[in-house]
Design an enzyme around this catalytic site. Structure first.
Site: not given
Ligand code: LLP
Length: 418
Positions: A275, A343
């Site tokens: 992110r 919907c």
């Molecule tokens: N590493 C692992 C093992 C993870 O499960 C994740 C995210 C990341 C790295 C990356 O995390 P980040 O840097 O993006 O925070 N769909 C959700 C977020 C799900 C995150 C899942 N795992 C949303 O839209 O907020």
């Protein structure tokens, strides 16, 4: 910091007008900014140098985005064979790819071993045993880290918290020492170290600090027990400012905390941010279909739906919405609910948002949509996946085109009795 801003009264991505892209490719579409991607990657990579930054492909699986990051030195964090293949296709060297996930299949593990990736983050004893047996059968040695579940509350949305004892992820902290010793002794396994990931969209360093401190104590205990630990995978990255009020720590503050908690151990570090690299590097542009006044409310019905950007429906997430035409400073604003065509009442992006006068055909942009936007989209309600456009200065490219309706049904077969 991003590169979406008004210029001459209209919203630009770097030096390209979003309205110009809309007239070329139609709406809705995702648009990503190379300069924003590059800046976010460089700032983080510099803060944590000489660590390896493995971009979490799940957050944005665009091949063009992967290649952009890869050319700056990024590796990849993948969670499936599909993501692994994509990362390789983007030119990311296998030596910079880590494989996470609680349910890797034998086929996926075999593909990872054949590809010669950097590391497989093992999340359970059955996975460890299956991998040991598989690697031996294949005449390979599997480089692994044990993902530890530190039982720390990440203080983020419950659906994206992963580091609590009640969650499915990792090996329970109390069992970790024994499991790592076992991994170290198993044939076909090269035990490299530990991994941790407690959740996503964290805007406070405290949970990270708690998790990394526990991880450091485990490294010491393992070394005392004669198990060498050379690598630590620190998991996903920081949260991002979806609203002006949220001010997450800076990469420099995060890196300082990492040094304080695990720096003394002399381990090689890996990070898996998604992110924070791509979130603010992308917008979803959509067109107003109707302005619907019901007497009690005004609905801005737009052509993007929850299938294109599911975060508001799924996590009650907020995305700032900008009109592509810059509103006059004295424009009279009225509250509107911004909704899609799907919907379901859940197909609502914002409620009572004060907007200037809006008309059918006007364009809006959902901000901070670069992470978990296109990557989580679907064809629900028979809607084609939307195109993705990458901008670089005054250049633009449709890096994923809109499929035709024929392509959408191309995988379907009718049985011979129909
Ligand atoms: N590493 C692992 C093992 C993870 O499960 C994740 C995210 C990341 C790295 C990356 O995390 P980040 O840097 O993006 O925070 N769909 C959700 C977020 C799900 C995150 C899942 N795992 C949303 O839209 O907020």
């Amino acid at each position: 910091m991003h590169h979406f801003a008004y210029r001459d009264g209209t919203l630009f991505a770097e030096d390209v007008s979003l309205a110009a892209i809309a007239s070329e490719v139609g709406t809705p579409f995702y648009c990503y900014s190379t300069a924003t991607l590059a800046r976010h990657y460089d700032v983080l990579a510099e803060a944590v140098a000489p660590a390896t930054v493995c971009f979490a492909v799940k957050s944005n699986a665009s091949l063009a985005v992967l290649k952009t990051l890869s050319l700056r030195g990024a590796g990849a964090d993948v969670v499936s064979e599909g993501e692994l293949r994509l990362a390789l296709r983007a030119g990311i060297p296998a030596s910079k790819i880590v494989f996470s996930g609680v349910g890797k299949t034998e086929r996926e593990l075999a593909f990872a071993l054949v590809s010669g990736i950097r590391q497989i983050n093992v999340e359970s004893i059955p996975e460890l045993e299956a991998l040991s047996a598989l690697a031996q059968r294949m005449g390979k040695t599997a480089p692994i880290a044990i993902r530890v579940n530190p039982d720390v509350d990440a203080h983020t949305h419950e659906k994206i918290s992963t580091g609590g004892a009640e969650h499915k992820f990792g090996i329970a902290f109390v069992d970790a020492l024994a499991v790592c010793r076992r991994a170290h002794a198993l044939p076909g396994i090269n035990f490299r170290g530990l991994a941790v990931h407690i959740g996503s969209q964290l805007t406070d360093l405290a949970p990270f600090r708690a998790a990394f401190t526990k991880l450091a104590s485990l490294v010491v205990a393992l070394r005392d027990a004669g198990v060498p630990v050379a690598h630590l995978d620190m998991g996903g990255g920081l949260g991002i400012p979806y609203t002006a009020e949220t001010v997450p720590p800076t990469p420099a503050e995060y890196a300082a905390m990492v040094r304080e908690t695990v720096g003394h151990l002399g381990c090689e570090l890996t990070f898996e941010p998604g992110r924070m690299l791509v979130g603010n590097a992308g917008v979803l542009v959509s067109k107003v279909i109707y302005v619907k006044d019901t007497g009690t409310k005004t609905f801005l019905v737009v052509d993007a739906g929850m299938n294109d950007l599911i975060r508001p429906a799924m996590y009650a997430a907020h995305h700032d919405i900008l009109t592509v035409a810059e509103p006059a400073p004295d424009a009279q604003r009225t509250p509107m609910d911004v909704v899609g065509p799907i919907c379901e009442t859940g197909d609502t992006f914002d409620r009572n948002l004060d907007l200037p006068p809006m008309h059918a055909g006007d364009l809006i942009a959902f901000c901070s949509a670069g992470a978990y936007g296109a990557a989580m989209s679907s064809t629900y309600n028979g809607r084609p996946l939307v195109p993705e456009v990458l901008v670089n200065g005054d250049k633009r490219c449709v890096t994923r085109r809109r499929p035709s309706y024929d392509e959408m049904v191309a995988l379907e077969t009718l049985p011979n009795w129909l």
